[in-house]
Scaffold this motif. Structure first.
Motif, PDB file in Angstrom:
ATOM      1  N   PRO A 217       0.213  10.189   3.397  1.00 16.60           N
ATOM      2  CA  PRO A 217      -0.325   9.711   4.678  1.00 16.60           C
ATOM      3  C   PRO A 217      -1.058   8.364   4.593  1.00 16.60           C
ATOM      4  O   PRO A 217      -1.289   7.739   5.623  1.00 16.60           O
ATOM      5  CB  PRO A 217      -1.289  10.831   5.093  1.00 16.60           C
ATOM      6  CG  PRO A 217      -1.621  11.552   3.840  1.00 16.60           C
ATOM      7  CD  PRO A 217      -0.433  11.424   2.939  1.00 16.60           C
ATOM      8  N   ASP A 218      -1.374   7.904   3.400  1.00 17.93           N
ATOM      9  CA  ASP A 218      -2.096   6.635   3.251  1.00 17.93           C
ATOM     10  C   ASP A 218      -1.175   5.429   3.071  1.00 17.93           C
ATOM     11  O   ASP A 218      -1.651   4.336   2.742  1.00 17.93           O
ATOM     12  CB  ASP A 218      -3.068   6.720   2.071  1.00 17.93           C
ATOM     13  CG  ASP A 218      -4.151   7.760   2.296  1.00 17.93           C
ATOM     14  OD1 ASP A 218      -4.500   8.005   3.473  1.00 17.93           O
ATOM     15  OD2 ASP A 218      -4.639   8.340   1.305  1.00 17.93           O
ATOM     16  N   ILE A 219       0.117   5.599   3.298  1.00 20.85           N
ATOM     17  CA  ILE A 219       1.047   4.470   3.163  1.00 20.85           C
ATOM     18  C   ILE A 219       0.646   3.373   4.147  1.00 20.85           C
ATOM     19  O   ILE A 219       0.490   3.625   5.341  1.00 20.85           O
ATOM     20  CB  ILE A 219       2.503   4.917   3.424  1.00 20.85           C
ATOM     21  CG1 ILE A 219       2.977   5.852   2.323  1.00 20.85           C
ATOM     22  CG2 ILE A 219       3.431   3.703   3.531  1.00 20.85           C
ATOM     23  CD1 ILE A 219       4.367   6.440   2.562  1.00 20.85           C
ATOM     24  N   LYS A 220       0.492   2.163   3.634  1.00 17.68           N
ATOM     25  CA  LYS A 220       0.091   1.032   4.476  1.00 17.68           C
ATOM     26  C   LYS A 220       1.253   0.076   4.761  1.00 17.68           C
ATOM     27  O   LYS A 220       1.265  -0.613   5.759  1.00 17.68           O
ATOM     28  CB  LYS A 220      -1.028   0.243   3.790  1.00 17.68           C
ATOM     29  CG  LYS A 220      -2.238   1.065   3.427  1.00 17.68           C
ATOM     30  CD  LYS A 220      -3.286   0.975   4.499  1.00 17.68           C
ATOM     31  CE  LYS A 220      -4.580   1.620   4.076  1.00 17.68           C
ATOM     32  NZ  LYS A 220      -4.617   3.049   4.156  1.00 17.68           N
ATOM     33  N   LYS A 221       2.219   0.038   3.832  1.00 12.72           N
ATOM     34  CA  LYS A 221       3.308  -0.926   3.961  1.00 12.72           C
ATOM     35  C   LYS A 221       4.600  -0.282   3.476  1.00 12.72           C
ATOM     36  O   LYS A 221       4.608   0.390   2.453  1.00 12.72           O
ATOM     37  CB  LYS A 221       2.993  -2.158   3.118  1.00 12.72           C
ATOM     38  CG  LYS A 221       3.883  -3.338   3.367  1.00 12.72           C
ATOM     39  CD  LYS A 221       3.487  -4.532   2.505  1.00 12.72           C
ATOM     40  CE  LYS A 221       2.304  -5.240   3.103  1.00 12.72           C
ATOM     41  NZ  LYS A 221       2.037  -6.532   2.456  1.00 12.72           N
ATOM     42  N   VAL A 222       5.677  -0.500   4.229  1.00 11.22           N
ATOM     43  CA  VAL A 222       6.989   0.055   3.894  1.00 11.22           C
ATOM     44  C   VAL A 222       7.998  -1.087   3.865  1.00 11.22           C
ATOM     45  O   VAL A 222       8.094  -1.861   4.819  1.00 11.22           O
ATOM     46  CB  VAL A 222       7.438   1.118   4.928  1.00 11.22           C
ATOM     47  CG1 VAL A 222       8.836   1.634   4.599  1.00 11.22           C
ATOM     48  CG2 VAL A 222       6.436   2.258   5.000  1.00 11.22           C
ATOM     49  N   GLY A 223       8.738  -1.176   2.777  1.00 11.11           N
ATOM     50  CA  GLY A 223       9.789  -2.167   2.666  1.00 11.11           C
ATOM     51  C   GLY A 223      11.151  -1.517   2.851  1.00 11.11           C
ATOM     52  O   GLY A 223      11.414  -0.450   2.303  1.00 11.11           O
ATOM     53  N   ILE A 224      11.983  -2.139   3.637  1.00 10.47           N
ATOM     54  CA  ILE A 224      13.351  -1.675   3.850  1.00 10.47           C
ATOM     55  C   ILE A 224      14.269  -2.795   3.379  1.00 10.47           C
ATOM     56  O   ILE A 224      14.132  -3.940   3.815  1.00 10.47           O
ATOM     57  CB  ILE A 224      13.613  -1.356   5.335  1.00 10.47           C
ATOM     58  CG1 ILE A 224      12.684  -0.235   5.789  1.00 10.47           C
ATOM     59  CG2 ILE A 224      15.081  -0.997   5.556  1.00 10.47           C
ATOM     60  CD1 ILE A 224      12.737   0.039   7.269  1.00 10.47           C
ATOM     61  N   SER A 225      15.190  -2.465   2.488  1.00 12.13           N
ATOM     62  CA  SER A 225      16.089  -3.499   1.977  1.00 12.13           C
ATOM     63  C   SER A 225      17.524  -3.195   2.379  1.00 12.13           C
ATOM     64  O   SER A 225      17.957  -2.043   2.362  1.00 12.13           O
ATOM     65  CB  SER A 225      15.959  -3.628   0.461  1.00 12.13           C
ATOM     66  OG  SER A 225      16.471  -2.495  -0.194  1.00 12.13           O
ATOM     67  N   LEU A 226      18.210  -4.257   2.769  1.00 12.60           N
ATOM     68  CA  LEU A 226      19.618  -4.186   3.156  1.00 12.60           C
ATOM     69  C   LEU A 226      20.332  -5.407   2.582  1.00 12.60           C
ATOM     70  O   LEU A 226      19.710  -6.449   2.381  1.00 12.60           O
ATOM     71  CB  LEU A 226      19.771  -4.226   4.680  1.00 12.60           C
ATOM     72  CG  LEU A 226      19.252  -3.044   5.473  1.00 12.60           C
ATOM     73  CD1 LEU A 226      19.289  -3.360   6.969  1.00 12.60           C
ATOM     74  CD2 LEU A 226      20.072  -1.807   5.183  1.00 12.60           C
ATOM     75  N   PRO A 227      21.637  -5.310   2.346  1.00 13.14           N
ATOM     76  CA  PRO A 227      22.367  -6.507   1.930  1.00 13.14           C
ATOM     77  C   PRO A 227      22.481  -7.486   3.095  1.00 13.14           C
ATOM     78  O   PRO A 227      22.490  -7.080   4.260  1.00 13.14           O
ATOM     79  CB  PRO A 227      23.729  -5.962   1.519  1.00 13.14           C
ATOM     80  CG  PRO A 227      23.871  -4.674   2.252  1.00 13.14           C
ATOM     81  CD  PRO A 227      22.485  -4.126   2.435  1.00 13.14           C
TER      82      PRO A 227
END
Length: 163
Positions: A10-20
Motif C-alpha cells: 500500500p505504500d507504493i509511491k511510483k509505478v513504471g510501465i514499460s512498452l516497446p
C-alpha cells in the motif's frame, strides 16, 4: 494485477510501465502495441494515489541494469529480440538516461542498417548486432554495451573492448 500490487504494497509511491516503442505524453506514439496513441496513464492516475511513468522498454532495462551495478557511469543496452526488424538501445550517460528530443534516442530502427541485408542465420544476426555496437560506440562511446539477444548464445561471440 495493479489492484493486487497496491493491496500487497500500500505504500507504493511510483509505478513504471514499460512498452516497446516511442512514448510521449503518457501514451505510446510509435509502438507495435495495440495501445498505440491511447493515453494509458490517465485512468491509472485517477484510480490510484501513486505517480505513474510510461517508459520505453529498453530504456527501462538500461536504467534497471545501471542501478544494479556500480562499475560504469555510462553504458548502453542493445536489445535485439527478433530477426524481423531492428531492436532498440537504451543509453545511460553520466548516470542519466538519454531520451533525446521526442524520446527518439535509441530507436535504431531508423538507422540505415537494414536487417534484411544480413543472412537470416546466427552469423547474420551476430554481424548485425556487432554493427549496431559499432554505431553505439561512435555515437555515445559508453564504457560498456550490454547486448540482449536470444540468438547470440555464447558471450565469446562478442568481444568486449574497454577504451
Amino acid at each position: 494485477m495493479i489492484d493486487v500490487l497496491f493491496i500487497q504494497y500500500p505504500d507504493i509511491k511510483k509505478v513504471g510501465i514499460s512498452l516497446p516503442g516511442i512514448m510521449k505524453g503518457g501514451m505510446p506514439t510509435y509502438s507495435p502495441s495495440p495501445l498505440n496513441n491511447i493515453d494509458i496513464l490517465e485512468p491509472l492516475k485517477s484510480k490510484y494515489k501513486a505517480e505513474f511513468i510510461l517508459i520505453n522498454s529498453v530504456n527501462a532495462a538500461s536504467i534497471g541494469y545501471y542501478v544494479c551495478q556500480n562499475k560504469y557511469k555510462s553504458l548502453s543496452v542493445l536489445s535485439q529480440s527478433q530477426f524481423l526488424k531492428a531492436g532498440g538501445v537504451g543509453h545511460i550517460i553520466n548516470g542519466e538516461c538519454l531520451f533525446g528530443r521526442n524520446n527518439i534516442a535509441g530507436e535504431v530502427q531508423f538507422m540505415p542498417n537494414n536487417l534484411s541485408e544480413y543472412p537470416r542465420n546466427l552469423d547474420g544476426m551476430l554481424q548485425f548486432v556487432v554493427h549496431y555496437c559499432l554505431f553505439i560506440t561512435t555515437m555515445v562511446a559508453p564504457e560498456a554495451i550490454v547486448v540482449c539477444c536470444p540468438y547470440i548464445l555464447q558471450k565469446d561471440d562478442i568481444v568486449a573492448v574497454e577504451a
